[in-house]
Scaffold this active site. Structure first.
Site, PDB file in Angstrom:
ATOM      1  N   CYS A 431       0.826  -1.205   0.000  1.00 53.46           N
ATOM      2  CA  CYS A 431       0.000   0.000   0.000  1.00 53.46           C
ATOM      3  C   CYS A 431       0.859   1.253   0.000  1.00 53.46           C
ATOM      4  CB  CYS A 431      -0.930  -0.016   1.213  1.00 53.46           C
ATOM      5  SG  CYS A 431      -2.095  -1.390   1.217  1.00 53.46           S
ATOM      6  N   GLU A 433       4.013   1.226   2.106  1.00 53.90           N
ATOM      7  CA  GLU A 433       5.201   0.895   2.861  1.00 53.90           C
ATOM      8  C   GLU A 433       6.457   1.270   2.073  1.00 53.90           C
ATOM      9  OE1 GLU A 433       2.412  -0.880   2.375  1.00 53.90           O
ATOM     10  OE2 GLU A 433       2.434  -2.688   3.603  1.00 53.90           O
TER      11      GLU A 433
END
Length: 790
Positions: A431, A433
């Site tokens: 997502c 990170e």
């Protein structure tokens, strides 16, 4: 840059439109084919070391899994013959499937059709062998009681699937190919000590099988061309066959060859680990030499390049991840996390954007599907043309690209021990990170920590408001704290208690991954693993971090601000009155609840002292993590994002002092304000977010914002939006993403899902089909604040 104008005029081809429609209309099924192959291999090789069994299982799958090519495809390869298949992976987790397999077509989140014959194979051949022996089972044996004990506050992840969330060295794969990597592995094997031989033997097995996999596609493509000589796609099939054959022993030279090579890499990674978030990273950098070479030779134009990119974009949407029902609540919408980054800066700090950056944006505009998770890196010298193109594509409403900020992220990564060179070349996995390219196992989704629940326990002497059970420290009740400082001191003790238990659980999970799920193929494309002779799961990577998410700063800031102002400073609400209201879920106390909502300032409105409360507790959490070292010898660091966990985590929390009812969702995103409370406009929200030091969010942060489509309908609107993105960069906020949609359209889509089948929405770090989300998550997204101006 004349190419910017040219790319704006490019259209989607008929071929891509047809492939997209075919994919969307194909039903989604659970698949046990690879599980059966893995089971057979393990039965036949029970005395082999685990890494050899894993290597042989992948090799058998690569040689025997059913493969399929659509004659219209330019890029081929998948791990199932059907698209969006939910692969059962017995090594990592099997017991949950035993309980859920018959309910997969009807469950609330992420449904899959199931064939009766697959159910029979599962119960007769797969389950009997693996029951009690998978990663999931081993974790339950070791720490099951501990995981359950802390579950209301901490969600331990990675318990029933292999580790993904990693950006492999795709550039190395392109330069060496499986043949070159195999040569390296063989040389190491011949010189290895006895304790390293098994490691290198496993690499050779999987690399040889990777070549076999490519050969199978080459042979299938040529057979299809010969069987239907009248097909208008015959020449395309022969070209696909040529490319696949070449990649077996050689490296790509053309753009088409390079794109096909990249896709083979990610299919094989998925087949080895069946994990989410193997991310291609900065594709516009490592693929650019191939495009530039073709353009200079005149063998490819931008039209043809775009068609190849869009063919790859469709392939990214053909792989999804099958999660158990509980995990699906936290990661709803099939997020698989093929994160592609564009733009940013070069090693010497100059603009890195090129033709591919704009082609990727055009492909997203055309395709508009959840994958890849397209990310744009911005910095102080990002050209206006790229800013405007990002703004334009965002305005089309697919939720992409999401925006990342080099000015804050690079320093945050350097603070974690990343070299400046690697930090400047950062990528995004899953997502939001943050990671380096090809040399890190970041374990970025180790756990989620519910700070709001920890605060609830602090106010209620360690007792859960939902169950009445004592699950935390007995630090006292709200009425026992003579001062606000005393309350904060008790909160810190409660946080420490659960953080320490969380780390204890995370250590066991990582150790068991290394024992049960070594990853020989992944280890070939992560720097230092081949050199060290150490599997990536055991610490072979150059960098070895672990990331844990702190959830949810907005609710904590709002709750503590209300308590500080109304209970301790102004004494308008008594401690006893507030605590009883929380225990009663505000029943009969609506006037008090409205006072908490309206008489106390809220995070997200540029009110410094409230925002500083949020910063204080994020810093406390992040600082506490620095006391620990993970089992691979690396640091723990903090993320501030929820995926879709703000909904189920809210269901673990009773009424909170910010006026939120029991069981309601927490704030979305990770850095976002509670929906409806950011009333001072988008710039005020950005200023609030900027007060939470971006250095603290080195594992990734997430800010959601929602705009009305009308805002993007004029050039003036686009320019204003681009100006806001510059403000975001200057404020040194790590991340922001946007939904551009009308509330009325979302309501209509919820009521008539068939009509809105293709509607995508930004959930929390990923895009999903709105109509495939669970009802409670749909309602939360509908309720988010929408901006009509800046």
């Amino acid at each position: 840059m004349s190419y910017v104008k040219e790319i704006k005029t490019l259209d989607m081809t008929r071929r891509i439109k047809d492939l997209k429609e075919d994919m969307l209309s194909e039903p989604r099924y659970m698949s046990v084919e690879q599980a059966k192959i893995i089971t057979d291999v393990y039965k036949e090789n029970e005395n082999d070391p685990t890494n050899i069994k894993r290597a042989k299982a992948l090799a058998s799958a690569l040689n025997n899994i059913t493969i399929k090519i659509d004659e219209k495809e330019l890029i081929v390869g998948n791990r199932t013959p059907g698209v969006r298949g939910g692969v059962v992976f017995p090594e990592s987790g099997i017991s949950w499937i035993d309980k859920e397999i018959r309910h997969l077509p009807t469950r609330t989140h992420d449904k899959f059709n199931v064939k009766e014959e697959d159910i029979n194979i599962f119960f007769e051949e797969i389950l009997p062998y693996w029951k009690g022996n998978s990663l999931e089972d081993e974790i339950k044996k070791e720490i099951g009681p501990l995981v359950n004990e802390i579950a209301k506050v901490v969600k331990i992840n990675q318990k029933d699937h292999a580790q993904g969330h990693i950006c492999p060295n795709t550039e190395k794969w392109l330069k060496l190919g499986p043949a070159g990597l195999k040569k390296q592995a063989i040389e190491k094997l011949e010189a290895a000590d006895d304790n390293k031989k098994d490691f290198y033997e496993g690499l050779v097995i999987v690399l040889e099988a990777s070549q076999d996999f490519m050969k199978r596609y080459a042979e299938l493509a040529v057979r299809m061309a010969e069987d239907d000589s009248n097909s208008s796609y015959k020449e395309d099939l022969l070209e696909v066959s040529r490319i696949c054959n070449k990649l077996i022993e050689d490296v790509p030279e053309s753009f088409h060859e390079a794109v096909q090579s990249v896709w083979f890499l990610y299919v094989i990674l998925q087949m080895e680990s069946n994990a989410s978030s193997f991310s291609p990273g900065r594709m516009d950098q490592y693929l650019y030499p191939y495009l530039r070479n073709d353009l200079d030779k005149g063998v490819l134009n931008l039209d043809g390049a775009l068609e190849l990119i869009e063919a790859l974009w469709l392939k990214f949407n053909q792989i999804v991840y099958l999660r158990n029902s509980n995990s699906a609540k936290y990661f709803t919408g099939f997020p698989i996390g093929f994160n592609v980054a564009l733009g940013g800066q070069t090693e010497d700090g100059k603009d890195a954007s090129n033709e591919l950056s704009y082609l990727f944006l055009k492909a997203q505009e055309h395709i508009g599907l959840p994958q890849p998770n397209l990310s744009a890196r911005l910095f102080k010298d990002t050209p206006d043309s790229l800013l405007d193109e990002c703004s334009t594509v965002i305005g089309h409403g697919s939720g992409m690209p999401q925006i990342f900020n080099d000015e804050s992220i690079i320093p945050a990564l350097i603070k974690q021990g990343i070299s400046e060179r690697d930090a400047k070349n950062y990528a995004i996995v899953g997502c939001v990170e943050l990671t380096t390219h090809g040399n890190s196992l970041g374990w970025s989704d180790a756990a989620m920590f519910n700070m709001v629940k920890a605060l609830e326990l602090t106010l209620n002497n360690g007792t859960c408001l939902l169950t009445g059970k004592k699950i935390g420290l007995e630090t006292g009740e709200l009425k026992d704290y003579d001062s606000y400082d005393a309350l904060e001191e008790a909160y810190s003790e409660q946080m420490k208690y659960f953080i320490d238990k969380m780390i204890e659980a995370c250590e066991v999970v990582e150790k068991l991954h290394a024992k049960i799920l070594p990853s020989p193929f992944l280890s070939t494309v992560i720097d230092d693993c081949i050199e060290k002779g150490i599997d990536v799961t055991e610490g072979g990577a150059h960098y070895n971090l672990s990331g844990i998410q702190a959830i949810q700063v907005a609710n904590v800031a709002d709750s503590l601000a209300a308590i500080k102002k109304l209970v301790y400073d102004e004494r308008k609400i008594s401690k006893e009155e507030l605590l009883q209201a929380l225990r009663d879920n505000y029943e009969g106390r609506e006037i008090l609840r409205q006072r908490l909502l309206n008489a106390a300032p809220k995070y997200g409105n540029d009110i410094e002292w409230v925002d500083e409360i949020g910063h204080k507790w994020v810093k406390f959490f992040a600082d506490r993590l620095t006391r620990f070292t993970n089992v691979r010898g690396g640091p723990y660091h903090t993320g501030l994002y929820t995926v879709s966990a703000h909904v189920p985590m809210g269901q673990n929390v009773g009424a909170s002092a910010d006026g939120r009812f029991s069981l309601e969702p927490l704030a979305d995103g990770g850095m976002s304000a509670v929906y409806g409370r950011d009333q001072a406009g988008p710039t005020a929200l950005l200023k609030s977010v900027s007060r939470i030091d971006s250095i603290l969010g080195s594992n990734g942060t997430l800010l959601n914002m929602k705009f009305l489509p009308e805002f993007f309908s004029t050039k003036e609107g686009i320019k204003k939006f681009s100006a806001m993105l510059k403000t975001f960069v200057n404020l040194k906020i790590n991340h922001v993403q946007f939904n551009v949609v009308r509330k009325e359209d979302l309501i209509a889509a919820k009521g008539n899902p068939e009509k809105y089948r293709g509607l995508t929405i930004r959930v929390a770090g990923y895009t999903a089909y709105f109509t495939e989300l669970a009802s409670d998550l749909q309602d939360e997204i509908i309720a988010r604040t929408s901006y009509g101006d800046i």
